[in-house]
Design a protein around this motif. Structure first.
Motif, mmCIF file in Angstrom:
data_model
loop_
_atom_site.group_PDB
_atom_site.id
_atom_site.type_symbol
_atom_site.label_atom_id
_atom_site.label_comp_id
_atom_site.label_asym_id
_atom_site.label_seq_id
_atom_site.Cartn_x
_atom_site.Cartn_y
_atom_site.Cartn_z
ATOM 1 N N MET A 301 -11.395 34.846 -6.729
ATOM 2 C CA MET A 301 -11.043 36.237 -6.843
ATOM 3 C C MET A 301 -11.578 37.122 -7.081
ATOM 4 O O MET A 301 -11.922 38.151 -6.493
ATOM 5 N N ILE A 302 -12.744 36.746 -7.937
ATOM 6 C CA ILE A 302 -13.719 37.773 -8.197
ATOM 7 C C ILE A 302 -14.762 38.044 -7.000
ATOM 8 O O ILE A 302 -15.168 39.229 -6.737
ATOM 9 N N ARG A 303 -14.939 37.057 -6.336
ATOM 10 C CA ARG A 303 -15.620 36.958 -5.162
ATOM 11 C C ARG A 303 -15.359 37.963 -3.918
ATOM 12 O O ARG A 303 -15.917 38.875 -3.496
ATOM 13 N N ASP A 304 -14.038 37.822 -3.763
ATOM 14 C CA ASP A 304 -13.160 38.554 -2.953
ATOM 15 C C ASP A 304 -12.621 39.953 -3.420
ATOM 16 O O ASP A 304 -12.121 40.723 -2.562
ATOM 17 N N GLY A 305 -12.750 39.973 -4.636
ATOM 18 C CA GLY A 305 -12.058 41.360 -5.213
ATOM 19 C C GLY A 305 -10.474 41.491 -5.223
ATOM 20 O O GLY A 305 -10.045 42.577 -5.222
ATOM 21 N N LYS A 306 -9.954 40.384 -5.349
ATOM 22 C CA LYS A 306 -8.442 40.178 -5.087
ATOM 23 C C LYS A 306 -7.713 39.556 -6.084
ATOM 24 O O LYS A 306 -8.240 38.746 -6.791
ATOM 25 N N PRO A 307 -6.754 40.202 -6.665
ATOM 26 C CA PRO A 307 -6.034 39.685 -7.689
ATOM 27 C C PRO A 307 -5.278 38.448 -7.413
ATOM 28 O O PRO A 307 -4.972 38.018 -6.360
ATOM 29 N N TRP A 308 -4.329 37.833 -8.342
ATOM 30 C CA TRP A 308 -3.683 36.635 -8.309
ATOM 31 C C TRP A 308 -2.705 36.880 -7.129
ATOM 32 O O TRP A 308 -1.792 37.616 -7.394
#
Length: 318
Positions: A301-308
């Protein structure tokens, strides 16, 4: 003639820094304080330095390491167990400050460890505040456990201490909030992490402060850094169970609390945990596996910058 590259080992104590250069073999000692660190840097600047190796020594190494990094030296802070195991394998059974410095220099030359990039002043402040909060919470829990068995003045003393600890924790919560909101990247990361069922503000802030590599390295590396990667214990005909060890205990403790909540409220971790239990896995083993899976999810998630996002994550491998 071109200078030969030197590997530098520094054995750190509260009072002094014992230094060894390899392969020149030169050794010297300076005080572990500002004036001694200046002398250390001035001396090393005369040489072509490949890398400086220090052991993690409860923070005693940080002033020297920070100063060396600021002057452009490549540094590596290694686990003391690595250095000791290397010393034994090299036949260095005696242990003195001078010998330890020489072992570290030899370790650097032979193993060429990854360069350590120290946190900035702001990152160090956030890490220190999060660490101190955890310490106070541990003290608070211990005092609450004592409270019921005490009477009279001793009970009053514990009550006063509990009140003081709670005030300090609230102050630290405010400080951590201010620090974590001071940087856009930290704010963004905390928001993403908190979107996961099972991850609250305290856990999210701990991960941001104590695991800056999150989202920057692959799953295998992040699992090893935290200490949740299952490691083989096999030799000859013996086949042992997989175990976890090493890594960052403070991050692992935060991740454990997150996993405890996640196996009840996070649909992916809940079903994963139930499936492991149905296969006969012990609860502790199943929970550790959930910690590992949760960490991999957070890393992605942090790598892609996307929330759950449940549909996306549900399609990932188990």
């Amino acid at each position: 003639m071109e200078q030969q590259s030197q590997w530098v080992g520094i054995d750190v104590s509260k009072a002094s820094l014992d230094v060894c250069l390899r392969p020149s073999g030169e050794q010297f000692q300076v005080k572990n304080q500002a004036s001694g660190i200046v002398k250390l840097i001035e001396h090393l600047q005369r040489f072509k330095i490949q890398q400086v190796i220090l052991e993690a020594s409860g923070g005693l190494e940080l002033d020297a390491a920070q100063a060396l990094q600021e002057k452009g030296f490549a540094i590596s802070i290694i686990n003391p167990r690595q250095a000791r195991d290397f010393a034994k394998a090299s036949g260095k059974l005696a242990k003195t400050d001078r010998i330890d410095a020489a072992v570290l220099a030899h370790f650097g030359e032979a193993m060429q460890p990854a360069v350590t990039v120290l946190a900035s002043a702001c990152e160090q402040a956030l890490q220190a505040a999060v660490t101190r909060r955890r310490q106070l919470v541990e003290m608070l829990t211990a005092e609450k456990n004592r409270q019921s068995s005490l009477r009279g003045k001793m009970r009053q003393s514990v009550d006063e201490h509990l009140e003081w600890l709670e005030d300090r924790i609230r102050e630290l919560d405010d400080e951590i909030e201010q620090l974590s909101q001071a940087h856009e990247q930290w704010r963004s990361r905390i928001t993403i992490l908190k979107s996961v069922p099972g991850i609250g503000k305290v856990i999210a802030t701990t991960l941001v402060a104590a695991l800056p590599e999150l989202g920057q390295v692959n799953d295998k590396r992040i699992s090893a850094l935290v200490g949740v990667a299952p490691l083989n214990r096999d030799s000859g005909k013996f086949r042992g169970s997989r175990t976890i060890w090493g890594g960052r205990a403070n991050v692992r403790a935060a991740l454990y609390m997150g996993a405890l909540v996640a196996v009840q409220h996070n649909p992916i971790l809940k079903s994963f945990y139930a499936r492991l239990l149905s296969q006969g896995k012990a609860k502790k083993v199943a929970l550790t596996a959930c910690m590992h899976k949760l960490l991999r999810i957070l890393n992605a998630m942090i790598r892609d910058g996307k929330p759950w996002q449940l549909p996306t994550l549900a399609s990932e491998g188990n």
